[in-house]
Design a protein around this motif. Structure first.
Motif, PDB file in Angstrom:
ATOM      1  N   UNK A 197     -37.716  -6.623 -11.656  1.00  0.00           N
ATOM      2  CA  UNK A 197     -38.025  -6.682 -10.222  1.00  0.00           C
ATOM      3  C   UNK A 197     -36.913  -6.050  -9.390  1.00  0.00           C
ATOM      4  N   UNK A 198     -37.333  -5.394  -8.316  1.00  0.00           N
ATOM      5  CA  UNK A 198     -36.377  -4.929  -7.298  1.00  0.00           C
ATOM      6  C   UNK A 198     -36.618  -5.752  -6.046  1.00  0.00           C
ATOM      7  N   UNK A 199     -35.534  -6.146  -5.395  1.00  0.00           N
ATOM      8  CA  UNK A 199     -35.693  -6.967  -4.194  1.00  0.00           C
ATOM      9  C   UNK A 199     -34.476  -6.810  -3.308  1.00  0.00           C
ATOM     10  N   UNK A 200     -34.591  -7.359  -2.084  1.00  0.00           N
ATOM     11  CA  UNK A 200     -33.465  -7.283  -1.149  1.00  0.00           C
ATOM     12  C   UNK A 200     -32.890  -8.676  -0.884  1.00  0.00           C
ATOM     13  N   UNK A 201     -33.026  -9.554  -1.848  1.00  0.00           N
ATOM     14  CA  UNK A 201     -32.592 -10.954  -1.785  1.00  0.00           C
ATOM     15  C   UNK A 201     -33.520 -11.821  -0.940  1.00  0.00           C
ATOM     16  N   UNK A 202     -34.491 -11.206  -0.277  1.00  0.00           N
ATOM     17  CA  UNK A 202     -35.432 -11.998   0.512  1.00  0.00           C
ATOM     18  C   UNK A 202     -36.860 -11.777   0.017  1.00  0.00           C
ATOM     19  N   UNK A 203     -37.177 -10.531  -0.279  1.00  0.00           N
ATOM     20  CA  UNK A 203     -38.546 -10.260  -0.728  1.00  0.00           C
ATOM     21  C   UNK A 203     -38.545  -9.188  -1.806  1.00  0.00           C
ATOM     22  N   UNK A 204     -39.648  -9.192  -2.550  1.00  0.00           N
ATOM     23  CA  UNK A 204     -39.835  -8.221  -3.636  1.00  0.00           C
ATOM     24  C   UNK A 204     -40.172  -6.870  -3.027  1.00  0.00           C
ATOM     25  N   UNK A 205     -39.581  -5.805  -3.559  1.00  0.00           N
ATOM     26  CA  UNK A 205     -39.897  -4.468  -3.033  1.00  0.00           C
ATOM     27  C   UNK A 205     -41.275  -4.019  -3.534  1.00  0.00           C
ATOM     28  N   UNK A 206     -41.931  -3.226  -2.687  1.00  0.00           N
ATOM     29  CA  UNK A 206     -43.285  -2.758  -3.011  1.00  0.00           C
ATOM     30  C   UNK A 206     -43.363  -2.053  -4.352  1.00  0.00           C
ATOM     31  N   UNK A 207     -42.310  -1.312  -4.708  1.00  0.00           N
ATOM     32  CA  UNK A 207     -42.324  -0.551  -5.960  1.00  0.00           C
ATOM     33  C   UNK A 207     -42.544  -1.463  -7.167  1.00  0.00           C
ATOM     34  N   UNK A 208     -42.076  -2.703  -7.070  1.00  0.00           N
ATOM     35  CA  UNK A 208     -42.254  -3.641  -8.183  1.00  0.00           C
ATOM     36  C   UNK A 208     -43.735  -3.972  -8.370  1.00  0.00           C
ATOM     37  N   UNK A 209     -44.477  -4.013  -7.257  1.00  0.00           N
ATOM     38  CA  UNK A 209     -45.908  -4.337  -7.359  1.00  0.00           C
ATOM     39  C   UNK A 209     -46.661  -3.218  -8.084  1.00  0.00           C
ATOM     40  N   UNK A 210     -46.286  -1.962  -7.811  1.00  0.00           N
ATOM     41  CA  UNK A 210     -46.909  -0.844  -8.532  1.00  0.00           C
ATOM     42  C   UNK A 210     -46.540  -0.913 -10.020  1.00  0.00           C
ATOM     43  N   UNK A 211     -45.300  -1.304 -10.288  1.00  0.00           N
ATOM     44  CA  UNK A 211     -44.830  -1.360 -11.678  1.00  0.00           C
ATOM     45  C   UNK A 211     -45.560  -2.474 -12.437  1.00  0.00           C
ATOM     46  N   UNK A 212     -45.835  -3.572 -11.735  1.00  0.00           N
ATOM     47  CA  UNK A 212     -46.608  -4.657 -12.375  1.00  0.00           C
ATOM     48  C   UNK A 212     -48.006  -4.149 -12.747  1.00  0.00           C
ATOM     49  N   UNK A 213     -48.599  -3.324 -11.887  1.00  0.00           N
ATOM     50  CA  UNK A 213     -49.928  -2.772 -12.214  1.00  0.00           C
ATOM     51  C   UNK A 213     -49.878  -1.958 -13.501  1.00  0.00           C
ATOM     52  N   UNK A 214     -48.841  -1.131 -13.638  1.00  0.00           N
ATOM     53  CA  UNK A 214     -48.696  -0.348 -14.873  1.00  0.00           C
ATOM     54  C   UNK A 214     -48.534  -1.280 -16.073  1.00  0.00           C
ATOM     55  N   UNK A 215     -47.734  -2.341 -15.877  1.00  0.00           N
ATOM     56  CA  UNK A 215     -47.509  -3.312 -16.969  1.00  0.00           C
ATOM     57  C   UNK A 215     -48.815  -4.007 -17.358  1.00  0.00           C
ATOM     58  N   UNK A 216     -49.638  -4.298 -16.347  1.00  0.00           N
ATOM     59  CA  UNK A 216     -50.913  -4.968 -16.649  1.00  0.00           C
ATOM     60  C   UNK A 216     -51.811  -4.057 -17.479  1.00  0.00           C
ATOM     61  N   UNK A 217     -51.763  -2.763 -17.168  1.00  0.00           N
ATOM     62  CA  UNK A 217     -52.587  -1.822 -17.959  1.00  0.00           C
ATOM     63  C   UNK A 217     -52.091  -1.754 -19.400  1.00  0.00           C
TER      64      UNK A 217
END
Ligand code: FAD
Length: 314
Positions: free
Chosen positions: A7-27
């Motif tokens: 995960x990438x984050x700014x200590x407060x929230x997850x960065x959007x790029x992580x959500x795209x990466x999760x999609x790839x992982x799900x595939x």
């Protein structure tokens, strides 16, 4: 075996790029029959781990919380990934500056080949990735036991940030490697959307002629559209725009809903960074400009009159 996303984050929230990466992982997990896990590292990052647990399709969050992980130093982050790597068949990073800083260290330590910048999952061990500035797509297959992969985020829709209910497992944080130290950071503050996450981008090229003209012509249209501002490398090199706004092969890779290119010729290195945009509008006074070959809407016009007219209309 499960698939791990860093995960990438700014200590407060997850960065959007992580959500795209999760999609790839799900595939990948559909081929490998594994679960998707997310590793959250940092200090005082409980809130981020909780957010990661909400991502749809994530079964478990590994949470490593320690001083050495505060600033995401690549040496410490790589060591943290290596500490859990043996439990995973695939380890995925977003192909961002952060991911590209850590993934090669992990691959080297595991003595495996990194698979970079994937845009499509063909099977559990076979992926597509762009080469030659996006002019060709290579299909690559690996026989490595652990696959270290960076994901081109524009190739995958983001996983929904909510709807999941993953368990959170604390893992021991690594000690400081002592190989690098955090000194400080200067972070540009802007009310504009982040270039890589923006739904609309207005980009200017060399034709603007000066920083003053770039600001005078491009900024009002971007303001009206609530858009991020982008620039060609020629515009950045000439000092019309800061280099973190550069779109292209050696800049940011973007795929917004709408990309407006004003006074940009459309060199392949620029197209490599924006041709996956959903709708492309090109404004150029040269009807032969290559940008028109990828544009959904082309306006052959002088940008110094066309862009202000457009700004009034929107
Ligand atoms: P130009 O090519 O000079 O085009 C200006 C355009 O503006 C022309 O088409 C012209 O017709 C039009 N124009 C002029 N006046 C007006 C007007 N008044 N109204 C309307 N239109 C007008 N480039 C990138 O952008 N991003 C990258 O990441 C990148 N990486 C590179 C990596 C490498 C290894 C190399 C070799 C090059 C890279 N480049 C990159 C540079 C790229 O090759 C081009 O030089 C650059 O994109 C050109 O920028 P431009 O379109 O703004 O300028």
């Amino acid at each position: 075996m499960p698939v791990l996303v860093i995960a990438e984050h700014d200590s407060a929230s997850i960065k959007g790029a992580t959500l795209n990466t999760v999609s790839a992982a799900r595939q990948i997990s559909m081929f490998s029959d594994g679960q998707v896990h997310v590793l959250v590292t940092g200090s005082q990052s409980t809130i981020v781990a909780a957010a990661a647990a909400q991502i749809e399709g994530v079964a478990k969050v590994l949470h490593a919380d320690g001083e050495a992980l505060t600033h995401g130093l690549a040496e410490n982050l790589a060591a943290q990934v290596l500490a859990v790597a043996s439990d995973y068949s695939h380890i995925l990073f977003a192909a961002t500056a952060c991911g590209k800083n850590v993934a090669p260290r992990v691959a080297a330590k595991l003595d495996v080949a990194q698979i970079s910048d994937i845009t499509k999952v063909v099977s559990a061990d076979t992926f597509e990735r762009p080469i030659y500035a996006g002019n060709a797509i290579a299909t690559v297959q690996t026989a490595d036991a652990t696959q270290i992969i960076t994901v081109r985020t524009t190739g995958f829709d983001p996983a929904p940030a909510t709807g999941g209910s993953a368990s959170i497992q604390a893992v021991a944080a690594v000690a400081n490697s002592g190989k690098s130290n955090y000194v400080g950071s200067e972070i540009a503050k802007s009310d504009r959307p982040d270039l890589t996450a923006a739904k609309i981008i207005v980009s200017g090229g060399r034709a603007l002629g000066s920083k003053e003209k770039f600001d005078e012509v491009i900024t009002p249209l971007a303001d009206k559209l609530g858009a991020a501002i982008g620039a060609s490398r020629a515009a950045v090199d000439a000092g019309y725009a800061p280099n973190d706004l550069q779109v292209g092969q050696t800049g940011k890779i973007v795929a917004p809903q709408l990309y407006i290119a004003a006074g940009i010729s459309g060199a392949i290195q620029h197209l490599a960074g924006m041709k996956d945009s959903k709708v492309i509008v090109a404004i150029n006074k040269d009807s032969e400009a290559p940008i028109f070959s990828v544009a959904d809407y082309g306006l052959e016009a002088d940008l110094f009159s066309a862009v202000p007219e457009l700004t009034v209309l929107v």
